[in-house]
Motif scaffolding. Structure first.
Motif, PDB file in Angstrom:
ATOM      1  N   ALA A  49       2.626   1.674   6.047  1.00 30.70           N
ATOM      2  CA  ALA A  49       1.786   2.759   5.543  1.00 30.70           C
ATOM      3  C   ALA A  49       1.772   3.882   6.570  1.00 30.70           C
ATOM      4  O   ALA A  49       2.020   3.667   7.752  1.00 30.70           O
ATOM      5  N   ARG A  50       1.473   5.068   6.066  1.00 31.69           N
ATOM      6  CA  ARG A  50       1.500   6.252   6.917  1.00 31.69           C
ATOM      7  C   ARG A  50       0.383   7.183   6.497  1.00 31.69           C
ATOM      8  O   ARG A  50       0.051   7.269   5.301  1.00 31.69           O
ATOM      9  N   ILE A  51      -0.201   7.908   7.458  1.00 27.93           N
ATOM     10  CA  ILE A  51      -1.257   8.867   7.138  1.00 27.93           C
ATOM     11  C   ILE A  51      -1.024  10.160   7.893  1.00 27.93           C
ATOM     12  O   ILE A  51      -0.656  10.154   9.080  1.00 27.93           O
ATOM     13  N   TYR A  52      -1.204  11.254   7.170  1.00 26.47           N
ATOM     14  CA  TYR A  52      -1.130  12.585   7.773  1.00 26.47           C
ATOM     15  C   TYR A  52      -2.552  12.941   8.163  1.00 26.47           C
ATOM     16  O   TYR A  52      -3.412  13.151   7.304  1.00 26.47           O
ATOM     17  N   ARG A  53      -2.799  13.000   9.434  1.00 27.63           N
ATOM     18  CA  ARG A  53      -4.162  13.073   9.929  1.00 27.63           C
ATOM     19  C   ARG A  53      -4.838  14.411   9.637  1.00 27.63           C
ATOM     20  O   ARG A  53      -6.066  14.496   9.654  1.00 27.63           O
ATOM     21  N   ASP A  55      -4.854  16.143   6.760  1.00 28.27           N
ATOM     22  CA  ASP A  55      -5.540  16.164   5.467  1.00 28.27           C
ATOM     23  C   ASP A  55      -5.843  14.776   4.910  1.00 28.27           C
ATOM     24  O   ASP A  55      -6.405  14.656   3.818  1.00 28.27           O
ATOM     25  N   GLY A  56      -5.455  13.730   5.645  1.00 27.23           N
ATOM     26  CA  GLY A  56      -5.767  12.367   5.218  1.00 27.23           C
ATOM     27  C   GLY A  56      -4.860  11.806   4.151  1.00 27.23           C
ATOM     28  O   GLY A  56      -5.092  10.685   3.672  1.00 27.23           O
ATOM     29  N   SER A  57      -3.815  12.540   3.780  1.00 27.26           N
ATOM     30  CA  SER A  57      -2.918  12.025   2.740  1.00 27.26           C
ATOM     31  C   SER A  57      -2.131  10.832   3.277  1.00 27.26           C
ATOM     32  O   SER A  57      -1.819  10.766   4.461  1.00 27.26           O
ATOM     33  N   SER A  58      -1.821   9.890   2.393  1.00 34.26           N
ATOM     34  CA  SER A  58      -1.201   8.647   2.824  1.00 34.26           C
ATOM     35  C   SER A  58      -0.035   8.240   1.935  1.00 34.26           C
ATOM     36  O   SER A  58       0.063   8.688   0.790  1.00 34.26           O
ATOM     37  N   THR A  59       0.802   7.403   2.485  1.00 41.12           N
ATOM     38  CA  THR A  59       1.966   6.856   1.796  1.00 41.12           C
ATOM     39  C   THR A  59       2.038   5.367   2.100  1.00 41.12           C
ATOM     40  O   THR A  59       1.735   4.959   3.230  1.00 41.12           O
ATOM     41  N   TYR A  60       2.443   4.592   1.090  1.00 49.01           N
ATOM     42  CA  TYR A  60       2.513   3.139   1.265  1.00 49.01           C
ATOM     43  C   TYR A  60       3.879   2.614   0.846  1.00 49.01           C
ATOM     44  O   TYR A  60       4.505   3.124  -0.077  1.00 49.01           O
ATOM     45  N   ALA A  61       4.283   1.546   1.504  1.00 49.08           N
ATOM     46  CA  ALA A  61       5.449   0.815   1.043  1.00 49.08           C
ATOM     47  C   ALA A  61       5.076   0.097  -0.250  1.00 49.08           C
ATOM     48  O   ALA A  61       3.921  -0.316  -0.429  1.00 49.08           O
ATOM     49  N   ASP A  62       6.037  -0.058  -1.136  1.00 50.66           N
ATOM     50  CA  ASP A  62       5.753  -0.675  -2.434  1.00 50.66           C
ATOM     51  C   ASP A  62       5.156  -2.067  -2.284  1.00 50.66           C
ATOM     52  O   ASP A  62       4.295  -2.470  -3.075  1.00 50.66           O
ATOM     53  N   PHE A  63       5.581  -2.800  -1.285  1.00 49.88           N
ATOM     54  CA  PHE A  63       5.142  -4.185  -1.174  1.00 49.88           C
ATOM     55  C   PHE A  63       3.695  -4.337  -0.713  1.00 49.88           C
ATOM     56  O   PHE A  63       3.162  -5.455  -0.693  1.00 49.88           O
ATOM     57  N   GLY A 102       4.306  16.574  11.494  1.00 50.41           N
ATOM     58  CA  GLY A 102       3.717  16.014  10.291  1.00 50.41           C
ATOM     59  C   GLY A 102       4.542  14.919   9.660  1.00 50.41           C
ATOM     60  O   GLY A 102       5.643  14.607  10.088  1.00 50.41           O
ATOM     61  N   CYS A 103       3.967  14.324   8.613  1.00 54.94           N
ATOM     62  CA  CYS A 103       4.613  13.238   7.897  1.00 54.94           C
ATOM     63  C   CYS A 103       5.566  13.787   6.840  1.00 54.94           C
ATOM     64  O   CYS A 103       5.367  14.886   6.335  1.00 54.94           O
ATOM     65  N   GLY A 104       6.582  13.002   6.494  1.00 58.46           N
ATOM     66  CA  GLY A 104       7.501  13.389   5.442  1.00 58.46           C
ATOM     67  C   GLY A 104       8.602  12.369   5.304  1.00 58.46           C
ATOM     68  O   GLY A 104       8.907  11.649   6.253  1.00 58.46           O
ATOM     69  N   GLY A 105       9.194  12.292   4.117  1.00 61.59           N
ATOM     70  CA  GLY A 105      10.293  11.377   3.890  1.00 61.59           C
ATOM     71  C   GLY A 105       9.842   9.931   3.882  1.00 61.59           C
ATOM     72  O   GLY A 105       8.675   9.624   3.654  1.00 61.59           O
ATOM     73  N   ASP A 106      10.769   9.047   4.140  1.00 56.36           N
ATOM     74  CA  ASP A 106      10.456   7.623   4.207  1.00 56.36           C
ATOM     75  C   ASP A 106       9.666   7.297   5.464  1.00 56.36           C
ATOM     76  O   ASP A 106       9.644   8.065   6.422  1.00 56.36           O
ATOM     77  N   ILE A 107       9.035   6.133   5.460  1.00 57.31           N
ATOM     78  CA  ILE A 107       8.311   5.655   6.645  1.00 57.31           C
ATOM     79  C   ILE A 107       9.340   4.959   7.520  1.00 57.31           C
ATOM     80  O   ILE A 107       9.569   3.752   7.409  1.00 57.31           O
ATOM     81  N   SER A 108       9.971   5.762   8.370  1.00 56.87           N
ATOM     82  CA  SER A 108      11.093   5.263   9.154  1.00 56.87           C
ATOM     83  C   SER A 108      10.726   5.152  10.625  1.00 56.87           C
ATOM     84  O   SER A 108      10.185   6.089  11.212  1.00 56.87           O
ATOM     85  N   ALA A 109      11.055   4.021  11.214  1.00 54.45           N
ATOM     86  CA  ALA A 109      10.714   3.783  12.622  1.00 54.45           C
ATOM     87  C   ALA A 109      11.388   4.780  13.550  1.00 54.45           C
ATOM     88  O   ALA A 109      10.838   5.135  14.600  1.00 54.45           O
TER      89      ALA A 109
END
Length: 125
Positions: A49-53, A55-63, A102-109
């Protein structure tokens, strides 16, 4: 470097819950995007999971959609991961990560330069 300190790992039975926390040094603009990753034994690190601090928007892995929630407390400079309905396959070392942009794209290490030391989560069946 921005030190990240994780806490909250542990052992739980399947169906249980755990809450992980990650506290960052520095201000919000040095860690605009923060994320949780996990790495199970013998497997590659994967984004959870990822959060853009800003504005608080978030992204999650499907699992983890519908089971995990990422949130933030900017007063404490902390990002948390609430994990519900845990499954044995959620067993892994969980890592907090951050980056200045900022956040964007896939949640990539590979997109994150700051990492915590990791906290173990073990889910038994």
């Amino acid at each position: 470097q921005v030190p990240l300190v994780e806490s909250g790992g542990g052992s739980v039975q399947a169906g249980g819950s755990l809450r992980l926390s990650c506290t960052a040094s520095g201000d919000i603009y040095s860690t605009r995007c923060m994320a949780w990753f996990r790495q199970a034994a013998g497997k590659e690190r994967e984004g959870v999971a990822r959060i853009y601090r800003i504005d608080g928007s978030s992204t999650y892995a499907d699992f983890v959609k519908g089971r995990f929630t990422i949130s933030q407390d900017n007063h404490k400079n902390t990002v948390s991961l609430q994990m519900n309905s845990l499954k044995p396959e959620d067993t892994a070392m969980y890592y907090c990560a951050a980056r200045q942009r900022g956040c964007g794209g896939d949640i990539s290490a590979t997109d994150f330069g700051y990492w915590g030391q990791g906290t173990q989560v073990t889910v038994s069946s």
